[in-house]
Design an enzyme around this catalytic site. Structure first.
Site, short mmCIF file in Angstrom:
data_model
loop_
_atom_site.label_atom_id
_atom_site.label_comp_id
_atom_site.label_asym_id
_atom_site.label_seq_id
_atom_site.Cartn_x
_atom_site.Cartn_y
_atom_site.Cartn_z
N SER A 21 0.85 -1.19 0.00
CA SER A 21 0.00 0.00 0.00
C SER A 21 0.88 1.25 0.00
CB SER A 21 -0.94 -0.04 1.21
OG SER A 21 -1.96 0.91 1.07
N ASN A 22 0.34 2.38 0.35
CA ASN A 22 1.13 3.63 0.35
C ASN A 22 0.61 4.56 1.46
OD1 ASN A 22 -0.98 5.46 -0.82
ND2 ASN A 22 -0.83 3.95 -2.46
N ARG A 23 1.21 5.72 1.56
CA ARG A 23 0.97 6.61 2.71
C ARG A 23 -0.27 7.49 2.59
NH1 ARG A 23 5.97 10.12 3.34
NH2 ARG A 23 4.70 11.00 5.01
N ALA A 88 -4.57 7.48 -4.37
CA ALA A 88 -3.21 7.05 -4.68
C ALA A 88 -3.29 5.56 -5.04
CB ALA A 88 -2.30 7.27 -3.48
#
Ligand code: CTP
Length: 210
Positions: A21-23, A88
């Site tokens: 995943s991402n921030r 995102a």
């Protein structure tokens, strides 16, 4: 007038308990959805896994992976006047998903990744006359160059570019600062302000200059 907004990260499963995943926290997309609903528009928010309350007057659809998000966004975008991709979305996902929990072995592990669908690019390819398509570009360098490239390559009307190398704005922050680039060479700077304020100004711009 129907506005569809995507927000948050996606999760790409590796096995039953792990994911990539991402921030992204989803704050910018949720702020845009809240502002759109306050302006009286029919607002649909397609959200990856985030810890945020649904803004009043917004219809929310929760999704997990880039593939789930692609299906939901394409379905809702079919009759939308405006689509804003603030999510995102993962660019890659594990080629193979392991059922159950993977057990470690001696030595290194190589995880093979494959590309996900570029949802925004797909939307740009089937954009109806009059439909407004807005993307986001989160960059750490060459902001303007990369943003303008995305605007053109994905057939967008607007792109909101933000510098994610700055610690005072962007990921997780309540503030943001973006530059809006339009297909007719517009360049509008929205200096640091709470995300709710950036959201309202972004909507004003993309709706009035259409
Ligand atoms: N996006 C999308 N589908 C993807 C990836 C991104 O719709 N699979 C959208 C995002 O919601 C955002 C924009 O595309 O609006 C970001 O563009 P992208 O080319 O993905 O930016 P980066 O991931 O930063 O890509 P690059 O590595 O090319 O800079």
């Amino acid at each position: 007038m129907k506005i569809v907004i995507s927000a948050g990260p996606t999760r790409e499963r590796i096995d039953a308990v792990r994911f990539l995943s991402n921030r992204s926290t989803g704050k910018m997309g949720f702020a845009i959805a809240g502002a759109a609903a306050d302006m009286g528009y029919e607002t649909v928010l397609i959200a990856g896994p985030v810890h945020l309350d649904t803004p009043d007057g917004v219809r929310r659809i929760d999704v997990e992976s880039a593939a789930d998000m692609a299906a939901a966004v394409k379905c809702e975008a079919a009759d939308a006047d405006v689509v804003i991709m603030a999510a995102a979305v993962a660019d890659y996902r594990p080629r193979r998903q392991i059922s159950g929990k993977m057990k470690k072995k001696e030595g290194d592990l190589i995880l093979e990744l494959e590309r996900t669908e570029d949802i925004l690019k797909s939307l740009g390819e089937v954009k109806r006359p009059g439909q407004i398509l807005v993307g986001f570009a989160a960059e750490t360098e060459n902001l303007e160059l990369y943003a303008l490239d995305k605007l053109k390559r994905k057939n967008l009307d607007w792109i909101a570019a933000n510098d994610v190398s700055r610690s005072d704005i962007g990921f997780g922050s309540n503030d943001n600062a973006v530059t809006l680039y339009g297909r007719n060479s517009e360049r509008i700077q929205l200096p640091v302000a709470p995300k709710a304020e950036i959201a309202a100004k972004l909507l004003d711009t993309v709706l009035t200059k259409a």
